[in-house]
Design a protein around this motif. Structure first.
Motif, PDB file in Angstrom:
ATOM      1  N   ILE A  27       0.861  -1.179   0.000  1.00  0.00           N
ATOM      2  CA  ILE A  27       0.000   0.000   0.000  1.00  0.00           C
ATOM      3  C   ILE A  27       0.897   1.228   0.000  1.00  0.00           C
ATOM      4  O   ILE A  27       1.681   1.423   0.919  1.00  0.00           O
ATOM      5  N   VAL A  28       0.818   2.043  -1.032  1.00  0.00           N
ATOM      6  CA  VAL A  28       1.677   3.219  -1.123  1.00  0.00           C
ATOM      7  C   VAL A  28       0.813   4.437  -1.389  1.00  0.00           C
ATOM      8  O   VAL A  28      -0.387   4.350  -1.639  1.00  0.00           O
ATOM      9  N   ASN A  29       1.457   5.579  -1.371  1.00  0.00           N
ATOM     10  CA  ASN A  29       0.760   6.828  -1.652  1.00  0.00           C
ATOM     11  C   ASN A  29       0.245   6.814  -3.089  1.00  0.00           C
ATOM     12  O   ASN A  29       1.022   6.733  -4.038  1.00  0.00           O
ATOM     13  N   PRO A  30      -1.091   6.880  -3.285  1.00  0.00           N
ATOM     14  CA  PRO A  30      -1.614   6.812  -4.648  1.00  0.00           C
ATOM     15  C   PRO A  30      -1.358   8.065  -5.465  1.00  0.00           C
ATOM     16  O   PRO A  30      -1.600   8.072  -6.660  1.00  0.00           O
ATOM     17  N   ALA A  31      -0.895   9.120  -4.828  1.00  0.00           N
ATOM     18  CA  ALA A  31      -0.684  10.378  -5.548  1.00  0.00           C
ATOM     19  C   ALA A  31       0.628  10.327  -6.313  1.00  0.00           C
ATOM     20  O   ALA A  31       1.630  10.896  -5.913  1.00  0.00           O
ATOM     21  N   VAL A  32       0.637   9.579  -7.415  1.00  0.00           N
ATOM     22  CA  VAL A  32       1.834   9.445  -8.216  1.00  0.00           C
ATOM     23  C   VAL A  32       1.569  10.015  -9.603  1.00  0.00           C
ATOM     24  O   VAL A  32       0.432  10.149 -10.050  1.00  0.00           O
ATOM     25  N   SER A  33       2.636  10.329 -10.287  1.00  0.00           N
ATOM     26  CA  SER A  33       2.523  10.940 -11.610  1.00  0.00           C
ATOM     27  C   SER A  33       2.965   9.949 -12.673  1.00  0.00           C
ATOM     28  O   SER A  33       3.786   9.065 -12.421  1.00  0.00           O
ATOM     29  N   PRO A  34       2.409  10.072 -13.882  1.00  0.00           N
ATOM     30  CA  PRO A  34       2.857   9.194 -14.964  1.00  0.00           C
ATOM     31  C   PRO A  34       4.303   9.486 -15.321  1.00  0.00           C
ATOM     32  O   PRO A  34       4.768  10.619 -15.235  1.00  0.00           O
ATOM     33  N   LEU A  35       5.017   8.446 -15.723  1.00  0.00           N
ATOM     34  CA  LEU A  35       6.426   8.595 -16.067  1.00  0.00           C
ATOM     35  C   LEU A  35       6.563   8.965 -17.539  1.00  0.00           C
ATOM     36  O   LEU A  35       5.826   8.474 -18.388  1.00  0.00           O
ATOM     37  N   THR A  36       7.488   9.847 -17.823  1.00  0.00           N
ATOM     38  CA  THR A  36       7.687  10.290 -19.214  1.00  0.00           C
ATOM     39  C   THR A  36       8.938   9.705 -19.838  1.00  0.00           C
ATOM     40  O   THR A  36       9.194   9.929 -21.016  1.00  0.00           O
ATOM     41  N   ALA A  37       9.746   8.971 -19.082  1.00  0.00           N
ATOM     42  CA  ALA A  37      10.990   8.426 -19.629  1.00  0.00           C
ATOM     43  C   ALA A  37      10.703   7.309 -20.623  1.00  0.00           C
ATOM     44  O   ALA A  37       9.727   6.576 -20.498  1.00  0.00           O
ATOM     45  N   GLU A  38      11.562   7.183 -21.601  1.00  0.00           N
ATOM     46  CA  GLU A  38      11.438   6.157 -22.632  1.00  0.00           C
ATOM     47  C   GLU A  38      12.793   5.512 -22.870  1.00  0.00           C
ATOM     48  O   GLU A  38      13.846   6.137 -22.611  1.00  0.00           O
ATOM     49  N   PRO A  39      12.825   4.266 -23.360  1.00  0.00           N
ATOM     50  CA  PRO A  39      14.102   3.644 -23.707  1.00  0.00           C
ATOM     51  C   PRO A  39      14.889   4.532 -24.668  1.00  0.00           C
ATOM     52  O   PRO A  39      14.328   5.170 -25.564  1.00  0.00           O
ATOM     53  N   GLY A  40      16.202   4.591 -24.451  1.00  0.00           N
ATOM     54  CA  GLY A  40      17.079   5.421 -25.277  1.00  0.00           C
ATOM     55  C   GLY A  40      17.463   6.720 -24.608  1.00  0.00           C
ATOM     56  O   GLY A  40      18.473   7.334 -24.984  1.00  0.00           O
ATOM     57  N   GLU A  41      16.685   7.157 -23.620  1.00  0.00           N
ATOM     58  CA  GLU A  41      17.015   8.390 -22.919  1.00  0.00           C
ATOM     59  C   GLU A  41      18.134   8.142 -21.918  1.00  0.00           C
ATOM     60  O   GLU A  41      18.305   7.035 -21.410  1.00  0.00           O
ATOM     61  N   GLU A  42      18.880   9.202 -21.628  1.00  0.00           N
ATOM     62  CA  GLU A  42      20.010   9.085 -20.702  1.00  0.00           C
ATOM     63  C   GLU A  42      19.687   9.815 -19.404  1.00  0.00           C
ATOM     64  O   GLU A  42      19.252  10.961 -19.387  1.00  0.00           O
ATOM     65  N   LEU A  43      19.924   9.092 -18.290  1.00  0.00           N
ATOM     66  CA  LEU A  43      19.706   9.669 -16.970  1.00  0.00           C
ATOM     67  C   LEU A  43      20.972  10.373 -16.506  1.00  0.00           C
ATOM     68  O   LEU A  43      22.068  10.078 -17.003  1.00  0.00           O
ATOM     69  N   PRO A  44      20.859  11.277 -15.551  1.00  0.00           N
ATOM     70  CA  PRO A  44      22.071  11.849 -14.952  1.00  0.00           C
ATOM     71  C   PRO A  44      22.978  10.724 -14.443  1.00  0.00           C
ATOM     72  O   PRO A  44      22.506   9.717 -13.920  1.00  0.00           O
ATOM     73  N   GLY A  45      24.282  10.926 -14.590  1.00  0.00           N
ATOM     74  CA  GLY A  45      25.229   9.892 -14.222  1.00  0.00           C
ATOM     75  C   GLY A  45      25.658   9.037 -15.389  1.00  0.00           C
ATOM     76  O   GLY A  45      26.504   8.151 -15.240  1.00  0.00           O
ATOM     77  N   GLY A  46      25.032   9.255 -16.559  1.00  0.00           N
ATOM     78  CA  GLY A  46      25.435   8.534 -17.766  1.00  0.00           C
ATOM     79  C   GLY A  46      24.774   7.180 -17.946  1.00  0.00           C
ATOM     80  O   GLY A  46      25.274   6.346 -18.711  1.00  0.00           O
ATOM     81  N   TYR A  47      23.646   6.943 -17.288  1.00  0.00           N
ATOM     82  CA  TYR A  47      22.940   5.661 -17.402  1.00  0.00           C
ATOM     83  C   TYR A  47      21.897   5.766 -18.510  1.00  0.00           C
ATOM     84  O   TYR A  47      20.972   6.589 -18.437  1.00  0.00           O
TER      85      TYR A  47
END
Length: 554
Positions: A27-47
């Motif tokens: 059971i977690v906080n239901p107030a979550v937002s949809p994720l916009t990340a997609e395969p191919g994108e780069e996260l901070p740190g170079g991942y």
């Protein structure tokens, strides 16, 4: 064994990270937002995100990512405040091989994310292990993982098979600290409103009280599932689990080895009153006791002696000195109105606080229920069974029955005597849903009886205002509660419909007048079922057949 999973990792197919556990997700906080990340994108740190993993964690999306040719798991949260910063700081201090290392954490498009190892072999969810596998590897490794967390002040608060991964080397790694907390002032108690998975949750956590011992309770339920393939509470609601765990030891199957039964019983011991008194064996096991168990060192089991504290001082009630909580419950049940005053004026909770804080908490819960507008009689009724799990009598105001069976016998006797309403007592028991309340409180392991009681109470509610239907409901309650379901008709007694049919066939050939008398007593005028006969059939699960027969006549 063919139905068990080896501790060795399976590498042919990657397994998704953190699938939902049996009985529902955290059971977690239901107030979550949809994720916009997609395969191919780069996260901070170079991942660089490669592909999304199917993981029903409502609070985050999981990706396989890559940096410098190495694969990792990226957990991208959908709420701005996910893992607490103090938890992340504490996790970075841990050097334990059985805790998933946190390689990197940051923010991406305003939402936090973490970089963790990619465990190709998946979690322990859905896997079963032999006793030997549990003892040799899983139990000691989880014990060390919990010790490492607790040493830096982290309470996991959601330990379960889906949050325990298998590494490539065949060891375990604990993950998912999304609802974890850090102890702040040296206390082992953390009060929080964050979520949990009810099936694995210790009784005190349903009162928003989290301890190191709470993680060990979850450890015990986890071991039960890894051996049996399901939790002991797989078919119970969160409300029923909360009621059950506060007063009962979990039921263990006979097929479970005795040593494992002892460990799970000690890890899930419900009374935490003596948790600070290391010399008292009546407390839930934690790290040291589990380590001793792994080494084969004999040690006393909690709860092996009396369930009532030996230090219970005399409680004065109506000029009587009561020497145990059992005596208090008996006296309160026999003196209903005076007992209620002791509870709702805070006298009982104040008395219990110094030496039985868990029982005091139960009394305070009842006080809060009544203060919040709940029926004080029902709050008091529930409390009697929470205070004394061994108490089995059905008590309501001035009435007392030794068991629910005795209550059923009383109902049948009154109905057959023709009094029916019995100055309103039977009607009150059904309309206030006291039977299901009693079974949930006094014997919550009887899940089928709980459901049957609810069905009877539903029937009684629907039938209010219709005397015949109300009588059917009361008769049905009597038949179900006695368990015997013995029908008296035509001068005979019948256990099952087959017995009745055999008797009718015999009378048809031997004594046609008795046959007609029997049939006339069961179906009045050939079109209306006798009230007792209809209730008897319903109690035997023939309700649909009864309704079908009625419909055929209309």
């Amino acid at each position: 064994m063919s139905d068990r999973t080896s501790i060795n990792p399976i590498t042919e197919n990657a397994t998704v990270i953190n699938p939902a556990s049996t009985g529902g997700a955290t059971i977690v906080n239901p107030a979550v937002s949809p994720l916009t990340a997609e395969p191919g994108e780069e996260l901070p740190g170079g991942y660089v995100l490669k592909r999304r993993l199917e993981a029903p964690a409502g609070e985050a999306d999981i990706f396989v990512c890559e940096r410098d040719g190495q694969e990792y798991a990226a957990k991208l949260y959908r709420r701005p405040i996910a893992v607490k910063s103090e938890v992340i700081a504490a996790l970075r201090e841990i050097r334990c091989p059985y805790i998933a290392p946190l390689y990197y954490s940051g923010n991406f498009r305003g939402m936090p994310f973490e970089i963790l190892p990619y465990y190709r072999s998946g979690s322990l969810h859905g896997r079963r292990f032999s006793y030997e596998e549990l003892r040799a590897k899983i139990i000691p490794e989880i014990n060390e993982a919990l010790a490492a967390l607790h040493d830096v002040g982290i309470l996991h608060k959601d330990l379960k098979p889906s949050n325990i991964m298998l590494t490539d080397s065949g060891d375990i790694a604990v993950i998912d600290f999304g609802i974890s907390s850090v102890q702040t002032d040296g206390s082992t108690v953390v009060v929080t409103s964050t979520g949990m998975t009810p099936e694995y949750s210790a009784p005190e956590t349903f009162r928003r009280l989290f301890l190191e011992e709470s993680d060990y309770y979850s450890f015990g339920i986890t071991l039960y599932e890894l051996f049996c393939g399901k939790t002991p509470y797989a078919d119970m609601s969160a409300e029923d689990i909360a009621r059950y765990t506060v007063i009962q030891s979990i039921p263990l199957p006979d097929s479970m080895p005795g040593e494992l039964q002892e460990l799970i019983s000690a890890l899930t011991y419900y009374d935490i009153t003596n948790r600070r008194r290391k010399d008292n064996p009546n407390r839930r096991w934690t790290y040291t006791e589990v380590e001793n168990w792994c080494r084969g060192i004999p040690q006393p089991l909690p709860g092996a002696g009396s369930s009532v504290s030996a230090a219970f001082p005399a409680y004065t009630f109506m000029d009587r000195r009561l020497g145990s909580i059992h005596e208090v419950v008996l006296a309160f049940a026999e003196n209903w109105e005076q007992g209620k005053k002791q509870v709702f004026r805070g006298i009982l909770s104040a008395f219990l606080k110094p030496f039985e804080p868990q029982l005091a908490s139960a009394a305070m819960d009842a006080e809060e229920e009544a203060a919040g507008g709940a029926d004080p009689d029902i709050a008091f009724f529930r409390l009697l069974y929470r205070l004394d799990p061994e108490y089995r009598a059905f008590c309501w105001k001035s009435r007392r029955f030794e068991s629910v069976t005795a209550l059923g016998e009383y109902i049948l006797t009154q109905m057959r005597a023709g009094s029916g309403m019995d100055d309103g007592f039977i009607t009150e028991v059904l309309s206030r849903r006291l039977i299901s309340e009693y079974v949930r409180s006094a014997c919550p392991e009887k899940t089928e009886l709980i459901q049957s009681a609810r069905n009877i109470e539903d029937m009684a509610e629907v039938s209010s205002g219709d005397p015949r239907s109300a009588a059917v409901a009361r008769y049905t309650a009597g038949f179900v509660l006695t368990g015997g379901k013995l029908l008296h008709a035509g001068g005979g007694s019948f256990d099952t419909p087959d017995d009745l049919v055999r008797c009718m066939k015999r009378l048809l050939t031997e004594d046609i007048l008795k046959f007609e008398e029997l049939c006339g007593g069961l179906i009045n005028g050939g079109s209306v079922l006798d009230i007792q006969f209809e209730a008897w059939l319903i109690s035997l699960g023939k309700g649909r057949e009864v309704e079908s027969w009625k419909s055929s006549l209309s």
